[in-house]
Design a protein around this motif. Sequence first.
Motif, PDB file in Angstrom:
ATOM      1  N   LEU A 211      -5.024   5.679  -2.203  1.00  0.00           N
ATOM      2  CA  LEU A 211      -4.628   7.081  -2.324  1.00  0.00           C
ATOM      3  C   LEU A 211      -3.995   7.573  -1.026  1.00  0.00           C
ATOM      4  O   LEU A 211      -2.949   8.250  -1.042  1.00  0.00           O
ATOM      5  CB  LEU A 211      -5.847   7.936  -2.682  1.00  0.00           C
ATOM      6  N   ILE A 212      -4.592   7.219   0.101  1.00  0.00           N
ATOM      7  CA  ILE A 212      -4.064   7.658   1.398  1.00  0.00           C
ATOM      8  C   ILE A 212      -2.661   7.114   1.619  1.00  0.00           C
ATOM      9  O   ILE A 212      -1.719   7.857   1.947  1.00  0.00           O
ATOM     10  CB  ILE A 212      -5.003   7.204   2.529  1.00  0.00           C
ATOM     11  N   PHE A 213      -2.475   5.821   1.431  1.00  0.00           N
ATOM     12  CA  PHE A 213      -1.170   5.226   1.705  1.00  0.00           C
ATOM     13  C   PHE A 213      -0.142   5.606   0.645  1.00  0.00           C
ATOM     14  O   PHE A 213       1.064   5.656   0.939  1.00  0.00           O
ATOM     15  CB  PHE A 213      -1.292   3.708   1.833  1.00  0.00           C
ATOM     16  N   SER A 214      -0.570   5.888  -0.582  1.00  0.00           N
ATOM     17  CA  SER A 214       0.379   6.334  -1.604  1.00  0.00           C
ATOM     18  C   SER A 214       0.880   7.739  -1.290  1.00  0.00           C
ATOM     19  O   SER A 214       2.063   8.047  -1.513  1.00  0.00           O
ATOM     20  CB  SER A 214      -0.275   6.288  -2.986  1.00  0.00           C
ATOM     21  N   ILE A 215       0.007   8.597  -0.791  1.00  0.00           N
ATOM     22  CA  ILE A 215       0.442   9.935  -0.360  1.00  0.00           C
ATOM     23  C   ILE A 215       1.440   9.814   0.781  1.00  0.00           C
ATOM     24  O   ILE A 215       2.489  10.476   0.798  1.00  0.00           O
ATOM     25  CB  ILE A 215      -0.766  10.791   0.041  1.00  0.00           C
ATOM     26  N   LEU A 216       1.138   8.951   1.736  1.00  0.00           N
ATOM     27  CA  LEU A 216       2.063   8.742   2.858  1.00  0.00           C
ATOM     28  C   LEU A 216       3.372   8.132   2.378  1.00  0.00           C
ATOM     29  O   LEU A 216       4.457   8.479   2.861  1.00  0.00           O
ATOM     30  CB  LEU A 216       1.412   7.841   3.911  1.00  0.00           C
ATOM     31  N   PHE A 217       3.291   7.205   1.410  1.00  0.00           N
ATOM     32  CA  PHE A 217       4.486   6.572   0.854  1.00  0.00           C
ATOM     33  C   PHE A 217       5.372   7.616   0.178  1.00  0.00           C
ATOM     34  O   PHE A 217       6.595   7.627   0.357  1.00  0.00           O
ATOM     35  CB  PHE A 217       4.061   5.502  -0.152  1.00  0.00           C
ATOM     36  N   GLY A 218       4.752   8.510  -0.598  1.00  0.00           N
ATOM     37  CA  GLY A 218       5.527   9.566  -1.235  1.00  0.00           C
ATOM     38  C   GLY A 218       6.113  10.530  -0.219  1.00  0.00           C
ATOM     39  O   GLY A 218       7.299  10.883  -0.304  1.00  0.00           O
ATOM     40  N   ALA A 219       5.300  10.937   0.764  1.00  0.00           N
ATOM     41  CA  ALA A 219       5.784  11.873   1.776  1.00  0.00           C
ATOM     42  C   ALA A 219       6.907  11.266   2.609  1.00  0.00           C
ATOM     43  O   ALA A 219       7.803  11.975   3.072  1.00  0.00           O
ATOM     44  CB  ALA A 219       4.633  12.292   2.683  1.00  0.00           C
ATOM     45  N   GLY A 220       6.875   9.938   2.785  1.00  0.00           N
ATOM     46  CA  GLY A 220       7.918   9.277   3.562  1.00  0.00           C
ATOM     47  C   GLY A 220       9.292   9.393   2.940  1.00  0.00           C
ATOM     48  O   GLY A 220      10.308   9.224   3.623  1.00  0.00           O
ATOM     49  N   HIS A 221       9.346   9.677   1.626  1.00  0.00           N
ATOM     50  CA  HIS A 221      10.637   9.855   0.959  1.00  0.00           C
ATOM     51  C   HIS A 221      11.200  11.258   1.173  1.00  0.00           C
ATOM     52  O   HIS A 221      12.319  11.550   0.732  1.00  0.00           O
ATOM     53  CB  HIS A 221      10.495   9.585  -0.540  1.00  0.00           C
ATOM     54  N   GLY A 222      10.427  12.127   1.822  1.00  0.00           N
ATOM     55  CA  GLY A 222      10.875  13.504   2.010  1.00  0.00           C
ATOM     56  C   GLY A 222      12.095  13.638   2.882  1.00  0.00           C
ATOM     57  O   GLY A 222      12.816  14.641   2.800  1.00  0.00           O
ATOM     58  N   SER A 223      12.374  12.635   3.726  1.00  0.00           N
ATOM     59  CA  SER A 223      13.549  12.703   4.596  1.00  0.00           C
ATOM     60  C   SER A 223      14.823  12.253   3.895  1.00  0.00           C
ATOM     61  O   SER A 223      15.913  12.371   4.448  1.00  0.00           O
ATOM     62  CB  SER A 223      13.326  11.838   5.840  1.00  0.00           C
ATOM     63  N   ASN A 224      14.693  11.738   2.664  1.00  0.00           N
ATOM     64  CA  ASN A 224      15.875  11.298   1.928  1.00  0.00           C
ATOM     65  C   ASN A 224      16.719  12.495   1.504  1.00  0.00           C
ATOM     66  O   ASN A 224      16.174  13.519   1.065  1.00  0.00           O
ATOM     67  CB  ASN A 224      15.478  10.497   0.681  1.00  0.00           C
ATOM     68  N   PRO A 225      18.047  12.393   1.598  1.00  0.00           N
ATOM     69  CA  PRO A 225      18.886  13.510   1.137  1.00  0.00           C
ATOM     70  C   PRO A 225      18.783  13.683  -0.370  1.00  0.00           C
ATOM     71  O   PRO A 225      18.777  12.717  -1.121  1.00  0.00           O
ATOM     72  CB  PRO A 225      20.299  13.055   1.541  1.00  0.00           C
ATOM     73  N   GLY A 226      18.645  14.928  -0.816  1.00  0.00           N
ATOM     74  CA  GLY A 226      18.594  15.191  -2.243  1.00  0.00           C
ATOM     75  C   GLY A 226      17.251  14.958  -2.886  1.00  0.00           C
ATOM     76  O   GLY A 226      17.133  15.048  -4.112  1.00  0.00           O
ATOM     77  N   GLU A 227      16.220  14.657  -2.109  1.00  0.00           N
ATOM     78  CA  GLU A 227      14.891  14.433  -2.675  1.00  0.00           C
ATOM     79  C   GLU A 227      14.341  15.739  -3.216  1.00  0.00           C
ATOM     80  O   GLU A 227      14.700  16.834  -2.765  1.00  0.00           O
ATOM     81  CB  GLU A 227      13.968  13.846  -1.605  1.00  0.00           C
ATOM     82  N   SER A 228      13.451  15.652  -4.220  1.00  0.00           N
ATOM     83  CA  SER A 228      12.892  16.829  -4.883  1.00  0.00           C
ATOM     84  C   SER A 228      11.380  16.694  -4.976  1.00  0.00           C
ATOM     85  O   SER A 228      10.829  15.605  -4.776  1.00  0.00           O
ATOM     86  CB  SER A 228      13.482  16.949  -6.293  1.00  0.00           C
ATOM     87  N   PRO A 229      10.674  17.801  -5.293  1.00  0.00           N
ATOM     88  CA  PRO A 229       9.207  17.704  -5.441  1.00  0.00           C
ATOM     89  C   PRO A 229       8.783  16.685  -6.487  1.00  0.00           C
ATOM     90  O   PRO A 229       7.833  15.931  -6.255  1.00  0.00           O
ATOM     91  CB  PRO A 229       8.812  19.128  -5.835  1.00  0.00           C
ATOM     92  N   ILE A 230       9.470  16.642  -7.632  1.00  0.00           N
ATOM     93  CA  ILE A 230       9.122  15.650  -8.656  1.00  0.00           C
ATOM     94  C   ILE A 230       9.345  14.242  -8.114  1.00  0.00           C
ATOM     95  O   ILE A 230       8.545  13.324  -8.354  1.00  0.00           O
ATOM     96  CB  ILE A 230       9.955  15.857  -9.931  1.00  0.00           C
TER      97      ILE A 230
END
Length: 347
Positions: A211-230
């Motif tokens: 759970l911890i690393f999956s949250i970090l894995f998802g949050a790590g995509h936040g710097s991608n251009p065009g990323e969305s909450p979904i």
Amino acid sequence: MNEFAAPTPTTPGAPVPPSTLHRIFIGPDGLRAGWSILLFIVLFFALSRAANFLAHAAHLLPPHVPGTVRPDPGPLFTIIAEAIPFLIVALVSWIMSRIERRPVGVYGLGGQRKLPLFLVGAFWGALFLSMLVLILWKTGLLMIDMRLLFGSDVLRYAAAWLIGFLVVGMLEEYLTRGYLQYTLTRGLAGFYRWAFKTPHSTALGFWSAALIFSILFGAGHGSNPGESPIGLVAAGLAGLVFCLSLWRTGSLWWAIGFHTTWDWAQSFLYGVADSGTMVKFHLLATHPVGKPILSGGATGPEGSIFILPILALVSVVIVFTLPSTNPLANDRADLFTLKTPGLDAEA
């Protein structure tokens, strides 16, 4: 009683109690998990800085000017940019295995069924991504504009991008679900065993770490251009799904295969955005239509709400097609100790 009598000598062979300093760093299963993870992170970032400097000095990677947008990546750039950190992760994992005296295979890349697991995962990755694109296309949420590649270029770029996304899959899986997942599981399992005396400490430790690393894995995509909450939620849930395959098999190869062809079909075959990133030299030109929460918008199919039932179906496939062969699933406390048969067999 003779007060001047010589003290009783220590019984030969009696164990010497460990010092306080020794207990701080060393536990029942070797170097304590917290120190192991800290050492891994320090080594990874130190080697990454050095490798990044050398790669730019040798002009293997182009310089990036802060405040500017990188152009769409090509296959060669992707291979180099992802291979360097993957090799660093592999090197640091090997170093830590030598320090901890564990076979490096227990961190997910070992086992006897690497190729079968990879190929099966690759099949499902391409199939489920195609299913998601088909849903978007049939509902009018994705339009296919034209074909962009012809002749020998199709096979050339298909092969180049397949290699590129294989490296991407190996990096992301080994970094987030390799040594760090195993070691945090080891530490949390020990804590749960000590705090709650539960026979399910290994399972609790594994899924807490997942759970911890999956949250970090998802949050790590936040710097991608065009990323969305979904898209961020989908990336985090995908991390948990990949952890499910790791829990079932004790191997990362199914997840690497799935990850490889999912990204390949998404970016090259159908020409849609992958977490907001478009690549050069893809087969089809497409564009989303309608509300981004349905079509995915600039994020791509991973930003569509339809990704959620797809991930649920992937979980069902994992449970019903992957036999439970992971020794950690037996919840035996001795699996994390040094030189145990269960671990040595996974090398």
